[in-house]
Scaffold this motif. Structure first.
Motif, PDB file in Angstrom:
ATOM      1  N   ILE A 139       7.139  -2.811   1.548  1.00  0.00           N
ATOM      2  CA  ILE A 139       7.763  -2.018   0.490  1.00  0.00           C
ATOM      3  C   ILE A 139       6.693  -1.707  -0.541  1.00  0.00           C
ATOM      4  N   ALA A 140       6.585  -0.448  -0.904  1.00  0.00           N
ATOM      5  CA  ALA A 140       5.583  -0.071  -1.902  1.00  0.00           C
ATOM      6  C   ALA A 140       5.947   1.272  -2.489  1.00  0.00           C
ATOM      7  N   ASP A 141       5.163   1.731  -3.462  1.00  0.00           N
ATOM      8  CA  ASP A 141       5.361   3.057  -4.041  1.00  0.00           C
ATOM      9  C   ASP A 141       4.775   4.080  -3.081  1.00  0.00           C
ATOM     10  N   GLY A 142       5.587   4.924  -2.548  1.00  0.00           N
ATOM     11  CA  GLY A 142       5.096   6.002  -1.687  1.00  0.00           C
ATOM     12  C   GLY A 142       5.005   5.564  -0.231  1.00  0.00           C
ATOM     13  N   PRO A 143       5.286   6.496   0.691  1.00  0.00           N
ATOM     14  CA  PRO A 143       5.294   6.156   2.120  1.00  0.00           C
ATOM     15  C   PRO A 143       3.932   5.702   2.637  1.00  0.00           C
ATOM     16  N   PHE A 144       2.843   6.279   2.106  1.00  0.00           N
ATOM     17  CA  PHE A 144       1.520   5.941   2.619  1.00  0.00           C
ATOM     18  C   PHE A 144       1.207   4.472   2.346  1.00  0.00           C
ATOM     19  N   THR A 145       1.392   4.073   1.097  1.00  0.00           N
ATOM     20  CA  THR A 145       1.120   2.685   0.734  1.00  0.00           C
ATOM     21  C   THR A 145       2.065   1.749   1.473  1.00  0.00           C
ATOM     22  N   ALA A 146       3.326   2.152   1.565  1.00  0.00           N
ATOM     23  CA  ALA A 146       4.307   1.295   2.226  1.00  0.00           C
ATOM     24  C   ALA A 146       3.956   1.111   3.700  1.00  0.00           C
ATOM     25  N   GLU A 147       3.437   2.173   4.321  1.00  0.00           N
ATOM     26  CA  GLU A 147       3.076   2.057   5.726  1.00  0.00           C
ATOM     27  C   GLU A 147       1.916   1.077   5.902  1.00  0.00           C
ATOM     28  N   LEU A 148       0.946   1.170   5.003  1.00  0.00           N
ATOM     29  CA  LEU A 148      -0.183   0.236   5.075  1.00  0.00           C
ATOM     30  C   LEU A 148       0.294  -1.184   4.784  1.00  0.00           C
ATOM     31  N   ALA A 149       1.220  -1.298   3.840  1.00  0.00           N
ATOM     32  CA  ALA A 149       1.746  -2.625   3.521  1.00  0.00           C
ATOM     33  C   ALA A 149       2.421  -3.213   4.745  1.00  0.00           C
ATOM     34  N   ALA A 150       3.189  -2.376   5.476  1.00  0.00           N
ATOM     35  CA  ALA A 150       3.864  -2.862   6.664  1.00  0.00           C
ATOM     36  C   ALA A 150       2.847  -3.254   7.727  1.00  0.00           C
ATOM     37  N   GLU A 151       1.760  -2.476   7.812  1.00  0.00           N
ATOM     38  CA  GLU A 151       0.764  -2.770   8.830  1.00  0.00           C
ATOM     39  C   GLU A 151       0.095  -4.118   8.554  1.00  0.00           C
ATOM     40  N   LEU A 152      -0.080  -4.426   7.265  1.00  0.00           N
ATOM     41  CA  LEU A 152      -0.757  -5.664   6.909  1.00  0.00           C
ATOM     42  C   LEU A 152       0.231  -6.796   6.666  1.00  0.00           C
ATOM     43  N   ALA A 153       1.526  -6.546   6.853  1.00  0.00           N
ATOM     44  CA  ALA A 153       2.538  -7.538   6.503  1.00  0.00           C
ATOM     45  C   ALA A 153       2.594  -8.650   7.531  1.00  0.00           C
ATOM     46  N   ASP A 154       3.152  -9.772   7.077  1.00  0.00           N
ATOM     47  CA  ASP A 154       3.293 -10.878   8.016  1.00  0.00           C
ATOM     48  C   ASP A 154       4.494 -11.732   7.639  1.00  0.00           C
ATOM     49  N   PRO A 155       5.673 -11.423   7.952  1.00  0.00           N
ATOM     50  CA  PRO A 155       6.121 -10.127   8.441  1.00  0.00           C
ATOM     51  C   PRO A 155       6.577  -9.219   7.320  1.00  0.00           C
ATOM     52  N   VAL A 156       6.511  -9.660   6.052  1.00  0.00           N
ATOM     53  CA  VAL A 156       6.974  -8.820   4.944  1.00  0.00           C
ATOM     54  C   VAL A 156       5.857  -8.731   3.923  1.00  0.00           C
ATOM     55  N   ARG A 157       5.615  -7.555   3.403  1.00  0.00           N
ATOM     56  CA  ARG A 157       4.629  -7.420   2.340  1.00  0.00           C
ATOM     57  C   ARG A 157       5.224  -6.482   1.304  1.00  0.00           C
ATOM     58  N   ILE A 158       5.321  -6.985   0.096  1.00  0.00           N
ATOM     59  CA  ILE A 158       5.891  -6.154  -0.965  1.00  0.00           C
ATOM     60  C   ILE A 158       4.812  -5.911  -2.003  1.00  0.00           C
ATOM     61  N   VAL A 159       4.542  -4.644  -2.233  1.00  0.00           N
ATOM     62  CA  VAL A 159       3.561  -4.280  -3.253  1.00  0.00           C
ATOM     63  C   VAL A 159       4.337  -3.977  -4.528  1.00  0.00           C
ATOM     64  N   GLU A 160       3.953  -4.648  -5.610  1.00  0.00           N
ATOM     65  CA  GLU A 160       4.679  -4.489  -6.881  1.00  0.00           C
ATOM     66  C   GLU A 160       4.677  -3.028  -7.311  1.00  0.00           C
ATOM     67  N   PRO A 161       5.710  -2.585  -8.005  1.00  0.00           N
ATOM     68  CA  PRO A 161       5.688  -1.238  -8.559  1.00  0.00           C
ATOM     69  C   PRO A 161       4.429  -1.042  -9.385  1.00  0.00           C
ATOM     70  N   ALA A 162       3.815   0.122  -9.261  1.00  0.00           N
ATOM     71  CA  ALA A 162       2.584   0.481  -9.963  1.00  0.00           C
ATOM     72  C   ALA A 162       1.412  -0.390  -9.539  1.00  0.00           C
ATOM     73  N   GLY A 163       1.583  -1.142  -8.473  1.00  0.00           N
ATOM     74  CA  GLY A 163       0.475  -1.963  -8.011  1.00  0.00           C
ATOM     75  C   GLY A 163      -0.239  -1.380  -6.815  1.00  0.00           C
ATOM     76  N   SER A 164       0.080  -0.138  -6.489  1.00  0.00           N
ATOM     77  CA  SER A 164      -0.479   0.471  -5.288  1.00  0.00           C
ATOM     78  C   SER A 164      -1.995   0.541  -5.335  1.00  0.00           C
ATOM     79  N   ALA A 165      -2.534   1.007  -6.467  1.00  0.00           N
ATOM     80  CA  ALA A 165      -3.979   1.215  -6.559  1.00  0.00           C
ATOM     81  C   ALA A 165      -4.713  -0.098  -6.304  1.00  0.00           C
ATOM     82  N   ALA A 166      -4.228  -1.174  -6.913  1.00  0.00           N
ATOM     83  CA  ALA A 166      -4.878  -2.469  -6.739  1.00  0.00           C
ATOM     84  C   ALA A 166      -4.771  -2.946  -5.295  1.00  0.00           C
ATOM     85  N   PHE A 167      -3.604  -2.655  -4.654  1.00  0.00           N
ATOM     86  CA  PHE A 167      -3.398  -3.072  -3.271  1.00  0.00           C
ATOM     87  C   PHE A 167      -4.336  -2.313  -2.328  1.00  0.00           C
ATOM     88  N   LEU A 168      -4.475  -1.010  -2.624  1.00  0.00           N
ATOM     89  CA  LEU A 168      -5.246  -0.156  -1.719  1.00  0.00           C
ATOM     90  C   LEU A 168      -6.754  -0.316  -1.909  1.00  0.00           C
TER      91      LEU A 168
END
Lengths: 525, 293
Positions: A139-168
């Motif tokens: 789960i993340a802001d925007g489909p692109f970030t969320a897709e990457l979050a899912a790819e790196l998840a084990d098995p769930v990865r939640i990126v905090e709101p407005a935390g996309s830049a730091a995650f990416l």
């Protein structure tokens, strides 16, 4: 700039392999155009990874099972997963088979937070998959970030709101999926999304254009792409069961009419009409037959009932004997029809016809449509045909005929044939085509048959035309106009030389020389 | 927008006999007014509805320049198909439907060039010896124009029944005459009758026959069939009875018919301009601009 949509992405691992029915513990690779697109866990442990060429993959893992990719099967196999999520959200996007996403804000609030939502989704999808493969949720802001979050998840990865830049930021640029761009970036010494995002936007725009700038926005976690929301397909099919099995056609046809009415009522309620209908019957012996009927102008109740009747009339018998199980010829035990099911195939908004101001033309159109239907009912679907533009060089190809039963006779627009067909004869066109060309003989002044050589030159000017034992003088002629069509296809290729001939008694005709034989194919009658 | 001037006339229409009780007669009076009004308007509407328009160049072929509903038109001569298409084109262009019965070889591209609207065309092919006759009878009234191929045979009884039905329902039947000769000596069905073609003209209201035809544009080894000058002989019954001959370009350079004026009929000068087409007609696609403006 609008904020990215909070998005949940759920993805199933090794979906192309799983969808084909293979356990992921077997070494299986799914290939498309000679390259591996997916590999099972067992295959990966041997070093078979997506992107490998097939021979290399086979060399790395000797007992590798190779399957051709089938997107249709993948999509079909994914349907239960989509269905399992239907009560979590009404608007689900299937990004590709094996991965779906939806806007997470509403469901998350309703269920009590992103963590709870992710757990529920995980649980639902796991249930639907029955342990065939793993599932990961991001789960993340925007489909692109969320897709990457899912790819790196084990098995769930939640990126905090407005935390996309730091995650990416620490992720490699190749995850953008733009090889040409990321190659250049790598050579410029920019390896992470964070470094790419830090470049001045205007400079990225100058160097890489709008596409590069968009990629940079993605890298910075500003993903504006809205989800393509599609309502889940509702099940519109209606069915009836016969107990005892119906062994007479009229009973089924009668029921079909009632079913068609019900179908129409349900579709009407949402302002839709169906363009096609799938008729499915099951027999007492457990066989099932399906036939799809379609009609451009929409199918009315009577149309559907008619088609059910045609289908049952013409259906080849299932098991032995002649005549359908429901044929009016009589009953045989155990072969009656037990179930009839109508499924609308293509839904379209109900067509609103613009009627003429005084109704005259619309009435004439209706009358024509009615008589066409009546004649079809009397002599079969091919009895009435209507013209359609075909396009082509030959006189008989430019306009073809299609059965009136397959189009909406009342409201037709023939697309004008304004496309150029080099080599077609200009107006006036011949008024009479000869569906069965007349064999002919075209002779020169010395009585020898006129020939055309490979360069397209005539052996001698045509002087006489003989058709059906009668011969007359050719007073004017022009040609040859050679056409060589479908030269790429050995069987369909045709090489023809066309001539216009005008005989002494006033007959203008189109003579065609093909494989040394002369034929008349059209007359300017 | 709507000129309601004629409504005022309603006031001048004499009502029921004066002296009757106005109170009890009020509804009757209104109805009578309406009836009288209807009678006054009806013939006007009917006159329009009793006819179908013909293409401009073909107006000289028919009395008043229109096709009368209920007519049977027989078309014969060597090059009758183009003429039949041109006759059908008039009603088709003004919104009527056309049905072609028993003529699968009809050149639809030529039909479109002549002016037949293909969106309003049904091609009917009924099997069996009686199929075409039955289909024709069924189509009368459902479409305005019926074009029946020369292969379809009608008996004398069929003719009578069809004619009655046509008059009642107001369609026009165009009949390609039986036993027409296709130039190179090939006969397509039908016995040769004494004067060559009249097989299909039996019982027709108007008989159109091409008595001479001459192609232009095709030369010895070059050129293209561009246009054909024909003389159409018209005979018929009743109002159409005055025999006459009309000269046309059929088809004209773009496929549609062109009327040759009286000047052209007398002198060859205008025709020469047709012969002097663009010189680069040697191959299809080149210079197919209209030669006759």
């Amino acid at each position: 700039m609008s904020a990215p949509v909070r998005t949940l992405v759920a993805r199933c691992d090794h979906w192309p392999v799983v969808a084909l029915g293979h356990p992921i513990t077997e070494p299986v690779a799914v290939v498309a155009t000679g390259r591996v697109v997916a590999a099972s866990v067992a295959a990966r442990s041997h070093g078979v990874v997506p992107g490998l060429r097939l021979p290399t993959a086979a060399a790395r893992c000797v007992d590798l099972a190779v399957r051709e990719r089938d997107l249709a099967i993948e999509a079909r196999a994914f349907a239960p997963v989509v269905a399992a999520l239907n009560d979590v959200t009404p608007a689900l996007e299937v990004s590709r088979p094996g991965m779906c996403s939806f806007a997470a804000r509403g469901p998350s609030r309703y269920l009590g937070g992103d963590e709870v939502l992710a757990e529920i989704v995980l649980e639902r999808v796991k249930q639907a998959l029955e342990g065939r493969t793993g599932v990961r949720v991001g789960i993340a802001d925007g489909p692109f970030t969320a897709e990457l979050a899912a790819e790196l998840a084990d098995p769930v990865r939640i990126v905090e709101p407005a935390g996309s830049a730091a995650f990416l930021a620490p992720l490699p640029v190749r995850l953008l999926g733009l090889p040409e761009l990321t190659d250049v970036l790598a050579r410029l010494g920019i390896g992470t999304l964070g470094a790419f995002a830090a470049l001045p936007g205007a400079d990225v725009m100058t160097r890489f254009g709008p596409e590069g700038r968009r990629a940079q926005c993605l890298a910075a976690g500003a993903d504006e792409r809205p989800l393509a929301l599609r309502a889940p397909p509702a099940d519109w099919s209606v069915s009836a069961e016969f107990d005892p099995p119906a062994d007479r056609l009229d009973r089924v046809a009668f029921c079909a009419r009632a079913l068609a009415e019900e179908l129409h009522r349900r579709l009407e309620a949402v302002g839709m009409s169906c363009v096609g209908v799938a008729v499915e019957v099951e027999t007492g012996e457990g066989e099932s037959f399906v036939r799809l009927w379609r009609h451009e102008g929409g199918l009315s109740t009577a149309d559907i009932a008619d088609r059910v009747r045609w289908f049952l009339d013409g259906r080849p018998t299932g098991s032995g004997g002649s005549g359908g199980p429901a044929g009016s010829s009589g009953s045989r035990s155990g072969t009656g029809i037990t179930r009839l099911r109508l499924t609308p195939d293509e839904l379209a908004p109900v067509r609103v016809r613009q009627l003429g101001f005084w109704g005259g033309e619309a009435e004439a159109d209706e009358r024509a449509a009615r008589i066409a239907a009546r004649l079809c009912g009397r002599w079969g679907a091919d009895a009435v045909q209507v013209p359609a533009w075909g396009g082509g060089r030959q006189a008989d190809e430019q306009i073809t005929l299609v059965p009136a039963a397959t189009v909406d006779v009342r409201d037709r627009r023939l697309a004008g044939d304004d496309r150029p067909w080099p080599g077609r004869l200009p107006a006036p066109s011949p008024a009479r085509l000869l569906p069965a060309p007349w064999p002919a003989e075209v002779q020169d002044a010395s009585g020898a048959t006129v020939r055309v050589d490979g360069r397209g030159s005539v052996s001698a000017p045509p002087a006489r035309l003989a058709v059906g034992g009668r011969s007359s003088a050719v007073v004017a002629w022009a040609g040859p106009w050679p056409t060589e069509e479908r030269w790429w296809d050995r069987r369909a290729r045709r090489r023809r030389a066309r001539f216009q001939l005008l005989t002494g008694d006033g007959l203008g005709c189109l003579a065609v020389l093909e494989r040394g034989r002369w034929q008349l194919t059209a007359l300017w009658d | 927008m709507f000129d309601t001037g004629w409504m005022a006339d309603a006031e001048n229409i004499p009502g029921p006999a004066p002296g009757s009780d106005p109170a009890s007669d009020a509804p009757h009076r209104g109805r009578d007014h309406l009836r009288l009004l209807g009678e006054r308007v009806a013939p006007l509407l009917a006159a329009h509805e009793r006819t179908l328009p013909a293409l401009d160049p073909l107006r000289d072929l028919f009395p008043d320049g229109v096709l009368r509903r209920g007519w049977t038109i027989a078309v014969g001569g060597e090059v009758a198909t183009s003429l039949a298409l041109a006759v059908a084109a008039g009603p088709s262009a003004s919104g009527s439907w056309t049905a072609v019965v028993g003529d699968p070889g009809l050149g639809l591209a030529a039909a479109a060039e002549a002016g037949v609207v293909l969106e309003r065309l049904l091609m009917v092919e009924a099997p069996g010896s009686r199929g075409a006759v039955e289909a024709t009878a069924a189509l009368v009234g459902a479409v305005d124009v019926l074009l029946v191929g020369s292969e379809v045979r009608f008996g004398a009884a069929d003719h009578r029944r069809l004619a009655a039905r046509l008059r009642e329902r107001g369609s026009v039947l165009i009949r390609l005459a039986e036993g027409r000769r296709h130039g190179a000596g090939v006969w397509t069905g039908g016995a040769r009758s004494s004067n060559g073609w009249v097989g299909g003209s039996h019982g027709a209201d108007v008989c159109l026959r091409i008595v001479s035809s001459r192609w232009r544009g095709l030369e010895d080894g070059w050129g293209l069939l561009r246009s054909r000058r024909v003389s159409v002989q018209v005979t018929g019954r009743g109002a159409a009875g005055r025999p006459r001959t009309v000269d046309l370009l059929l088809p004209g350079p773009d496929g549609s018919p062109v009327l040759l004026g009286p000047a052209a009929r007398d002198a060859t000068a205008p025709l020469r301009s047709i012969e002097e087409g663009p010189a680069d007609l040697g191959c299809p696609g080149a210079g197919d601009a209209a030669v006759v403006a």
